[in-house]
Design a protein around this motif. Structure first.
Motif, short mmCIF file in Angstrom:
data_model
loop_
_atom_site.label_atom_id
_atom_site.label_comp_id
_atom_site.label_asym_id
_atom_site.label_seq_id
_atom_site.Cartn_x
_atom_site.Cartn_y
_atom_site.Cartn_z
N GLU A 184 77.33 8.35 2.03
CA GLU A 184 76.87 7.76 3.27
C GLU A 184 77.17 8.68 4.44
O GLU A 184 78.28 9.19 4.58
CB GLU A 184 77.55 6.40 3.51
CG GLU A 184 77.10 5.71 4.79
CD GLU A 184 77.84 4.42 5.08
OE1 GLU A 184 77.71 3.92 6.21
OE2 GLU A 184 78.54 3.92 4.17
N ASN A 195 82.01 7.68 2.90
CA ASN A 195 82.34 6.72 1.84
C ASN A 195 82.81 7.40 0.56
O ASN A 195 82.52 6.91 -0.54
CB ASN A 195 81.12 5.84 1.54
CG ASN A 195 79.99 6.63 0.90
OD1 ASN A 195 79.84 7.83 1.16
ND2 ASN A 195 79.21 5.98 0.06
N ALA A 197 85.47 7.50 -1.07
CA ALA A 197 86.26 6.67 -1.99
C ALA A 197 85.41 5.68 -2.76
O ALA A 197 85.80 5.24 -3.85
CB ALA A 197 87.35 5.93 -1.22
N THR A 198 84.25 5.32 -2.22
CA THR A 198 83.44 4.26 -2.84
C THR A 198 82.04 4.73 -3.22
O THR A 198 81.19 3.90 -3.56
CB THR A 198 83.32 3.06 -1.90
OG1 THR A 198 82.71 3.48 -0.67
CG2 THR A 198 84.69 2.47 -1.61
N MET A 199 81.76 6.02 -3.16
CA MET A 199 80.40 6.50 -3.40
C MET A 199 79.90 6.18 -4.80
O MET A 199 80.68 6.10 -5.76
CB MET A 199 80.31 8.01 -3.12
CG MET A 199 81.25 8.86 -3.93
SD MET A 199 81.22 10.62 -3.48
CE MET A 199 79.67 11.15 -4.24
N LYS A 200 78.58 5.97 -4.91
CA LYS A 200 77.93 5.66 -6.19
C LYS A 200 76.65 6.48 -6.32
O LYS A 200 75.57 6.02 -5.95
CB LYS A 200 77.61 4.17 -6.29
CG LYS A 200 78.83 3.27 -6.45
CD LYS A 200 78.40 1.82 -6.66
CE LYS A 200 79.60 0.93 -6.88
NZ LYS A 200 79.18 -0.49 -7.09
N PRO A 221 81.88 5.14 -14.03
CA PRO A 221 82.80 4.95 -12.89
C PRO A 221 83.78 6.10 -12.69
O PRO A 221 84.14 6.41 -11.55
CB PRO A 221 83.52 3.65 -13.27
CG PRO A 221 82.54 2.91 -14.12
CD PRO A 221 81.82 3.96 -14.91
N HIS A 224 82.29 8.70 -10.30
CA HIS A 224 81.58 8.15 -9.15
C HIS A 224 81.60 9.09 -7.95
O HIS A 224 80.84 8.88 -6.98
CB HIS A 224 82.16 6.79 -8.76
CG HIS A 224 83.45 6.86 -8.00
ND1 HIS A 224 83.51 6.75 -6.63
CD2 HIS A 224 84.72 7.06 -8.42
CE1 HIS A 224 84.76 6.86 -6.24
NE2 HIS A 224 85.52 7.04 -7.29
N GLN A 225 82.43 10.14 -7.98
CA GLN A 225 82.44 11.11 -6.89
C GLN A 225 81.67 12.39 -7.23
O GLN A 225 81.78 13.40 -6.53
CB GLN A 225 83.89 11.45 -6.51
CG GLN A 225 84.61 10.27 -5.85
CD GLN A 225 86.04 10.58 -5.52
OE1 GLN A 225 86.78 11.15 -6.33
NE2 GLN A 225 86.46 10.23 -4.31
#
Length: 366
Positions: A184, A195, A197-200, A221, A224-225
């Motif tokens: 993001e 983002n 830490a939470t990127m997808k 998972p 995910h980075q």
């Protein structure tokens, strides 16, 4: 403090700048007679920006001015025009004719969108598709432009992910593949990644006519980075993709993968020395369908590798400072660097010391 995007009025003023006129007749002749030429964006040492058309020998044939930094170029063989997109979070693309038959045309993004640097024409040349950021909603979009109507923006559809980067039109002429990097960003914060830490990240297939999602594939998972960024299509229709790891440097995930319709994403195992040499960053992916090979580059690692598409085996590695741009040439690849060098398939290197070549290179076939 808000960091504004480039003012649209400023670059629309620059849009009137045409191809550099002082071209030797032999340069034009070489362009017209060449089997292929190559296009890439650049920055000059004096701080100006442009897009260049290069010969197979890596020599500049002509160029078009850009109002800011460009990224990738896409070509429409129907009209003979190319479009060069601004680097994220840029707000323009410039359409030009590499033979100089028409003045360049600069198109602005919508006020609530910016470009990610990549796009593709439909097979009939009627439409241009560009990856865009709906940044207030953190949503990836594909903007649709009427290539026969002055590149008026006529619609959009979602990429079904965040931070889309490169897109490809697949062989059926209808399906668009999108590399959603998962990161993001918002122009208020420049190029800051908001983002991590939470990127997808994801790879999606979208119907370009209906805008409907056909397939969506996410990495496990634990990965995910691992941002999916760049892609190219081989002779069998397999999409090869390259990734950039946003996790700890001590981690060394696999960085190159293959995507086939109806199948899970498959990451390519590599020898440890080759993988570590990429320093967790693939900057460009290019296929050579005639040779059955794929090349991937890392400007961070000053290295690129050539892969046999059928077996996935590394067949060649090379060291080249700040290498990133790749394009198929004969049985190998042309490679460009941020240090102004162009390496030919035989290893011969030419240099334009006043130029910093950007991350990508496009082969324009005649």
């Amino acid at each position: 403090m808000r960091t504004p995007l480039i003012d649209r009025r400023d670059f629309l003023k620059a849009a009137g700048a045409g191809f550099l006129a002082a071209l030797a007749p032999q340069a034009w002749a070489a362009t017209l007679e060449a089997d292929a030429v190559f296009a890439t964006a650049y920055m000059k040492r004096d701080g100006s920006y442009g897009a260049a058309v290069l010969s197979e020998a890596g020599k500049m044939l002509h160029a078009v001015d850009l109002p800011d930094r460009g990224h990738d170029v896409t070509f429409d063989p129907v009209s003979g025009r190319s479009a060069v997109f601004a680097r994220q979070p840029g707000t323009f693309f410039v359409v030009f004719d590499h033979k100089g038959r028409a003045e360049p045309l600069t198109i602005a993004s919508q006020p609530d969108r910016h470009f990610f640097g990549h796009g593709a024409f439909s097979n009939d040349g009627a439409l241009l598709y560009a990856t865009e950021n709906d940044y207030d909603n953190a949503a990836g979009m594909v903007g649709v432009y009427d290539a026969k109507g002055g590149f008026k923006r006529i619609g959009e559809f979602p990429t079904y992910g965040v931070g889309p980067h490169e897109l490809l039109l697949l062989g059926d002429g209808r399906t668009i593949a999108v590399a959603n990097g998962g990161i993001e960003t918002h122009p208020d914060f420049g190029r800051a990644e908001l983002n991590i830490a939470t990127m997808k990240p994801s790879y999606t297939l979208v119907d370009r006519v209906t805008g409907e999602l056909i397939e969506k594939h996410e990495l496990p998972p634990s990965l995910h980075q691992l941002s999916i960024r760049h892609m190219d299509l081989d002779a069998k229709g397999t999409v090869w993709f390259g990734c950039q790891h946003r996790g700890p440097a001590t981690e060394q995930p696999l960085l190159v993968g293959r995507a086939e319709r109806g199948k899970d994403l498959a990451l390519l195992d590599m020898p440890k020395d080759v993988l570590s040499g990429f320093r967790n960053y693939i900057g460009s992916v290019a296929t050579n369908p005639d040779a059955g090979t794929v090349a991937v580059s890392s400007p961070q690692g000053n290295a690129f590798a050539v892969i046999e598409a059928a077996s996935g085996k590394i067949v060649r590695t090379s060291s080249l400072i700040e290498v990133c741009g790749l394009a198929p040439d004969q049985a190998g690849f042309l490679a460009s660097t941020g240090a102004g060098a162009i390496m030919q398939p035989d290893g011969n290197t030419v240099s334009e010391p006043d130029y910093v070549w950007d991350n990508h290179m496009l082969r324009i076939g005649e």
